[in-house]
Each structure stands twice: as structure tokens, then as C-alpha cells.
Design a protein around this motif. Structure first.
Motif, PDB file in Angstrom:
ATOM      1  N   MET A   1     -47.724 -25.818  24.568  1.00 44.22           N
ATOM      2  CA  MET A   1     -46.573 -26.724  24.552  1.00 44.22           C
ATOM      3  C   MET A   1     -46.927 -27.966  23.740  1.00 44.22           C
ATOM      4  SD  MET A   1     -43.484 -27.429  25.493  1.00 44.22           S
ATOM      5  CE  MET A   1     -43.222 -26.148  26.705  1.00 44.22           C
ATOM      6  N   GLN A   2     -46.067 -28.347  22.795  1.00 48.11           N
ATOM      7  CA  GLN A   2     -46.366 -29.476  21.927  1.00 48.11           C
ATOM      8  C   GLN A   2     -45.835 -30.788  22.487  1.00 48.11           C
ATOM      9  OE1 GLN A   2     -44.015 -29.602  18.268  1.00 48.11           O
ATOM     10  NE2 GLN A   2     -42.887 -27.815  18.958  1.00 48.11           N
ATOM     11  N   PHE A   3     -45.364 -30.796  23.751  1.00 42.55           N
ATOM     12  CA  PHE A   3     -44.867 -32.013  24.386  1.00 42.55           C
ATOM     13  C   PHE A   3     -45.595 -32.199  25.720  1.00 42.55           C
ATOM     14  CE2 PHE A   3     -41.492 -30.445  21.665  1.00 42.55           C
ATOM     15  CZ  PHE A   3     -41.120 -31.585  20.968  1.00 42.55           C
ATOM     16  N   PRO A   4     -46.903 -32.522  25.693  1.00 40.04           N
ATOM     17  CA  PRO A   4     -47.678 -32.606  26.931  1.00 40.04           C
ATOM     18  C   PRO A   4     -47.179 -33.671  27.898  1.00 40.04           C
ATOM     19  CG  PRO A   4     -48.897 -33.542  25.075  1.00 40.04           C
ATOM     20  CD  PRO A   4     -47.707 -32.832  24.502  1.00 40.04           C
TER      21      PRO A   4
ATOM     22  N   HIS B   1     -40.877 -31.081  37.584  1.00 40.36           N
ATOM     23  CA  HIS B   1     -40.417 -29.720  37.318  1.00 40.36           C
ATOM     24  C   HIS B   1     -40.049 -29.454  35.856  1.00 40.36           C
ATOM     25  CE1 HIS B   1     -40.258 -29.172  41.673  1.00 40.36           C
ATOM     26  NE2 HIS B   1     -39.621 -30.326  41.731  1.00 40.36           N
ATOM     27  N   ALA B   2     -40.269 -30.402  34.973  1.00 42.56           N
ATOM     28  CA  ALA B   2     -39.930 -30.184  33.564  1.00 42.56           C
ATOM     29  C   ALA B   2     -40.817 -29.117  32.950  1.00 42.56           C
ATOM     30  CB  ALA B   2     -40.060 -31.488  32.783  1.00 42.56           C
ATOM     31  N   ASP B   3     -42.103 -29.136  33.339  1.00 48.30           N
ATOM     32  CA  ASP B   3     -43.026 -28.171  32.754  1.00 48.30           C
ATOM     33  C   ASP B   3     -42.683 -26.748  33.149  1.00 48.30           C
ATOM     34  OD1 ASP B   3     -43.652 -28.709  35.377  1.00 48.30           O
ATOM     35  OD2 ASP B   3     -45.808 -28.350  35.115  1.00 48.30           O
ATOM     36  N   SER B   4     -42.354 -26.541  34.435  1.00 49.53           N
ATOM     37  CA  SER B   4     -42.035 -25.185  34.891  1.00 49.53           C
ATOM     38  C   SER B   4     -40.720 -24.697  34.294  1.00 49.53           C
ATOM     39  CB  SER B   4     -41.978 -25.132  36.423  1.00 49.53           C
ATOM     40  OG  SER B   4     -41.029 -26.067  36.923  1.00 49.53           O
ATOM     41  N   TRP B   5     -39.749 -25.626  34.133  1.00 54.87           N
ATOM     42  CA  TRP B   5     -38.469 -25.214  33.543  1.00 54.87           C
ATOM     43  C   TRP B   5     -38.652 -24.817  32.085  1.00 54.87           C
ATOM     44  CZ3 TRP B   5     -35.411 -27.824  29.727  1.00 54.87           C
ATOM     45  CH2 TRP B   5     -34.200 -27.185  29.463  1.00 54.87           C
ATOM     46  N   LEU B   6     -39.390 -25.606  31.323  1.00 54.56           N
ATOM     47  CA  LEU B   6     -39.621 -25.278  29.915  1.00 54.56           C
ATOM     48  C   LEU B   6     -40.452 -24.007  29.766  1.00 54.56           C
ATOM     49  CD1 LEU B   6     -40.241 -28.808  28.381  1.00 54.56           C
ATOM     50  CD2 LEU B   6     -38.356 -27.255  27.854  1.00 54.56           C
ATOM     51  N   THR B   7     -41.399 -23.822  30.664  1.00 60.28           N
ATOM     52  CA  THR B   7     -42.202 -22.592  30.619  1.00 60.28           C
ATOM     53  C   THR B   7     -41.311 -21.377  30.850  1.00 60.28           C
ATOM     54  OG1 THR B   7     -44.182 -23.745  31.399  1.00 60.28           O
ATOM     55  CG2 THR B   7     -44.133 -21.350  31.651  1.00 60.28           C
ATOM     56  N   ARG B   8     -40.373 -21.500  31.795  1.00 61.19           N
ATOM     57  CA  ARG B   8     -39.450 -20.389  32.041  1.00 61.19           C
ATOM     58  C   ARG B   8     -38.608 -20.109  30.801  1.00 61.19           C
ATOM     59  NH1 ARG B   8     -34.978 -19.967  36.826  1.00 61.19           N
ATOM     60  NH2 ARG B   8     -36.840 -19.462  38.044  1.00 61.19           N
TER      61      ARG B   8
ATOM     62  N   GLN C   1     -39.357 -20.619  27.764  1.00 65.15           N
ATOM     63  CA  GLN C   1     -40.220 -19.990  26.773  1.00 65.15           C
ATOM     64  C   GLN C   1     -40.439 -18.519  27.099  1.00 65.15           C
ATOM     65  OE1 GLN C   1     -44.198 -21.667  26.523  1.00 65.15           O
ATOM     66  NE2 GLN C   1     -44.160 -21.485  24.304  1.00 65.15           N
ATOM     67  N   GLU C   2     -40.640 -18.215  28.376  1.00 66.34           N
ATOM     68  CA  GLU C   2     -40.864 -16.829  28.801  1.00 66.34           C
ATOM     69  C   GLU C   2     -39.603 -15.985  28.626  1.00 66.34           C
ATOM     70  OE1 GLU C   2     -42.136 -17.451  32.777  1.00 66.34           O
ATOM     71  OE2 GLU C   2     -44.254 -17.772  32.233  1.00 66.34           O
TER      72      GLU C   2
ATOM     73  N   ASN D   1     -37.312 -23.415  17.983  1.00 58.62           N
ATOM     74  CA  ASN D   1     -36.591 -24.628  17.596  1.00 58.62           C
ATOM     75  C   ASN D   1     -35.753 -25.167  18.750  1.00 58.62           C
ATOM     76  OD1 ASN D   1     -37.670 -24.526  15.076  1.00 58.62           O
ATOM     77  ND2 ASN D   1     -35.838 -23.769  14.067  1.00 58.62           N
ATOM     78  N   THR D   2     -35.082 -24.262  19.461  1.00 58.21           N
ATOM     79  CA  THR D   2     -34.253 -24.675  20.596  1.00 58.21           C
ATOM     80  C   THR D   2     -35.120 -25.225  21.717  1.00 58.21           C
ATOM     81  OG1 THR D   2     -32.672 -22.924  20.022  1.00 58.21           O
ATOM     82  CG2 THR D   2     -32.464 -23.922  22.203  1.00 58.21           C
ATOM     83  N   LEU D   3     -36.260 -24.587  21.941  1.00 59.22           N
ATOM     84  CA  LEU D   3     -37.178 -25.054  22.979  1.00 59.22           C
ATOM     85  C   LEU D   3     -37.661 -26.467  22.669  1.00 59.22           C
ATOM     86  CD1 LEU D   3     -38.592 -23.992  25.581  1.00 59.22           C
ATOM     87  CD2 LEU D   3     -40.556 -23.445  24.119  1.00 59.22           C
ATOM     88  N   SER D   4     -37.993 -26.713  21.406  1.00 62.86           N
ATOM     89  CA  SER D   4     -38.433 -28.051  21.006  1.00 62.86           C
ATOM     90  C   SER D   4     -37.314 -29.071  21.165  1.00 62.86           C
ATOM     91  CB  SER D   4     -38.917 -28.030  19.553  1.00 62.86           C
ATOM     92  OG  SER D   4     -40.065 -27.219  19.401  1.00 62.86           O
TER      93      SER D   4
END
Length: 337
Positions: free
Chosen positions: A1-4, A11-18, A20-21, A27-30
């Protein structure tokens, strides 16, 4: 993830990880990650708990997006983010709070769905939480396009080739930078855009012109000096990342600098796509043909790109009036009989 930094927020990390999975486009993820960073900064500045905010706080955030100063090199300060950017931020927040509800962190989402009355009576003049504006894509005039090409002559062969290819094939920034050596068929002057690199997740094959083919041959000589390995077509020439795949962000910086030197600050990496599709419409291509070429899923998307300038409309009107006038004069000859 480029936004540590997001990993310190609830819960931002788990939502973004989901996301991504689930295969969300990079581009949308970023874009979603940047949206959350901006929103959390807003909450921090106002000492708000991002988990427990109300719809009133969301409304304040949307007001901030609509009124904050926006600066860009070479252009005057304007106020408020673009309508499309605000909607993108809103989508990210809506999905994030839906996730919090799903995980049992909140009972309800502060981002309610539905229509809101903007007139005096309910049911009249309703719209969503944010209004939708459909602005025409900006395309350069012939003089502005000429200025960009003049400035590009001073650029590296890689930049000149990328600019020509982006226009010829109507490529998005991500599609251009994701090209690999095996995606180019120089014999038939064709590009294969792999499904995983396109916004619609649909593969397509598009042609490019003979002048661009000559630029390709010249660029290959330069590329071999950097690397003879197959792989990414466009390689970085910087000392720090030499021979590494060129990133979209680097390409954006290159085009931005080019636009500044050309005196055309509105020119972006997407301008070549707008211009290509508009030129195809001017050349008489059918709408469905342009949609296939561009990789659009719906014709409505294509219509957003295909527009005629005021000069084009004036020319068509003059031509139509001339024809109508000639017809009317012929009918009046019957009065002489």
C-alpha cells in the motif's frame, strides 16, 4: 500500500485491503485512498471522530470541498474541487461507512441515499446529495495543439513517441504506461490492450499511424541502451530509477511540464484521448465504432467525449442554411411560371 498513513485511522486499512482483494483497479484504489486521507485530515483539523460523525459533519465536509482554494502552476487560483472529484470523494466515503456498518462499528451510515428537495415544494427540483454537472471535455485548438507539438520536439524520443501513441490510439494514461514490448505489433501497426490494464476490463486491439511507427523504431534503439529485456515498453531514464517501468505519475509530471512550456496549461495526459475521439467523430465515424475503439461499455460514455466545438457547429449551420436557401430559391421559381 502506497498510503501508509491510512493505517493509523479506524478500519481504513482493512477496508482498502478488501477493495484490493476484490480486484479494484489500482488507479481507483489510489483515488479512494487519497479521498480518505483528505477526509481524515478534515476531521482531525476540526477534532471530529471519523467513526461517529453525523450527516451534518458530512455536509460541512462537502461545503469545504466546494469552497477550498485550488492552485495549479500556471493557472489562476480557483475555488472548489471539480464536480467529478467531489463525487469520487463522496463514493469513497459512502463505501467506507457502509463497511463500518457491515462490521458493526456503526449502526447506520451518515451518508444517506436518495433525493433531496431543492425547491419550495417536496417532489419538485430534487437532486442527490451532490448535483451532477456534465461539462464538455476540453480539447485544444489547432494553434494550441501546434504549440504542444512544437514544445514536444525538444523532448526525448520516449516522450515524443508516448505523446504520438497516446493520441493515435486514444489511450488512457494507465493504458499507455502499462504497455509491454509484446503488446506492440509493428508489422501491422497494432496495439493490444490487455483486459487487466483497461478501465472497462475488456481487451481491445487498436491501430497507430505510420509516423508513430517511425517514432517507435527510433525509441526502440534508445530502449535497448537502457535494457534489452522484454517487459515494460516505457522505461525510466532517471539515475535513481533507471530502466525501471515508467510510472503514471512520472508521465503526468512530464506532460504537465510540457504543457507549461507550450503555454497550454489545460493540456493533460487525458487531452490526447479527448482530441482523438473528437477527431474520429469529425471524420464521420459512427458512434458505436468510436465506442469500440475507445473501450467504452456504453454509448452514453462515448457521448461525453464526442462533442463539436462552436466553430464546427457554426460551419454545419452555415452549410445547412446554404442548402436550405438554395432549396427555397428553387421553389420560388415556380412563381415565375
Amino acid at each position: 500500500m502506497q498510503f501508509p498513513l491510512l493505517f493509523v485511522y479506524p478500519h481504513a486499512d482493512s477496508w482498502l485491503t478488501r477493495q484490493q482483494e476484490l480486484g479494484l483497479a489500482p488507479n481507483t484504489l489510489s483515488a479512494y485512498a487519497r479521498a480518505l486521507l483528505d477526509y481524515f485530515a478534515f476531521c482531525h483539523a476540526r477534532q471530529l471522530d471519523a467513526v461517529t460523525v453525523t450527516v451534518e459533519h458530512i455536509a460541512t465536509y462537502l461545503h469545504d470541498l466546494a469552497t477550498r482554494p485550488v492552485t495549479r502552476a500556471g493557472m489562476p487560483v480557483r475555488y472548489g474541487l471539480a464536480n467529478a472529484t467531489k463525487h469520487q470523494r463522496l463514493v469513497a466515503l459512502r463505501l467506507y461507512y457502509d463497511y463500518l456498518v457491515e462490521q458493526g462499528v456503526r449502526e447506520t451510515t451518515p451518508l444517506t441515499r436518495g433525493l433531496y428537495a431543492v425547491g419550495r415544494h417536496a417532489g419538485v427540483g430534487k437532486r442527490g446529495l451532490l448535483p451532477h454537472y456534465h461539462a464538455l471535455p476540453w480539447i485544444p485548438t489547432d494553434a494550441q495543439w501546434g504549440a504542444v507539438l512544437t514544445a514536444a520536439r525538444q523532448e526525448s524520443i520516449r516522450t515524443r513517441f508516448m505523446l504520438a501513441l497516446a493520441y493515435d490510439a486514444g489511450l488512457r494514461r494507465g493504458e499507455l504506461c502499462a504497455l509491454r514490448t509484446e503488446d506492440v505489433d509493428p508489422t501491422h501497426r497494432l496495439l493490444t490492450l490487455r483486459a487487466e490494464t483497461t478501465k472497462s476490463r475488456r481487451a481491445r486491439v487498436v491501430p497507430y499511424s505510420e509516423p508513430t511507427s517511425l517514432l517507435y523504431a527510433a525509441y526502440l534503439q534508445r530502449r535497448r541502451e537502457l535494457s534489452r529485456a522484454r517487459g515494460a515498453l516505457f522505461l525510466s531514464e532517471s539515475r535513481r530509477n533507471q530502466a525501471q517501468p515508467l510510472t503514471q505519475w512520472t508521465w503526468s509530471k512530464v506532460v504537465h511540464a510540457l504543457a507549461q512550456r507550450a503555454g497550454v496549461p489545460h493540456f493533460t495526459t487525458h487531452t490526447t484521448r479527448h482530441l482523438c475521439l473528437t477527431d474520429l467523430a469529425r471524420a464521420g465515424w459512427e458512434l458505436h465504432e468510436i465506442a469500440t475503439f475507445a473501450g467504452h461499455r456504453s454509448l452514453e460514455t462515448t457521448l461525453a467525449y464526442i462533442h463539436l466545438s462552436g466553430r464546427d457547429l457554426a460551419a454545419k449551420l452555415a452549410q445547412g442554411m446554404d442548402s436550405l436557401h438554395a432549396w427555397r430559391v428553387r421553389t420560388m421559381q415556380d412563381l415565375l411560371l
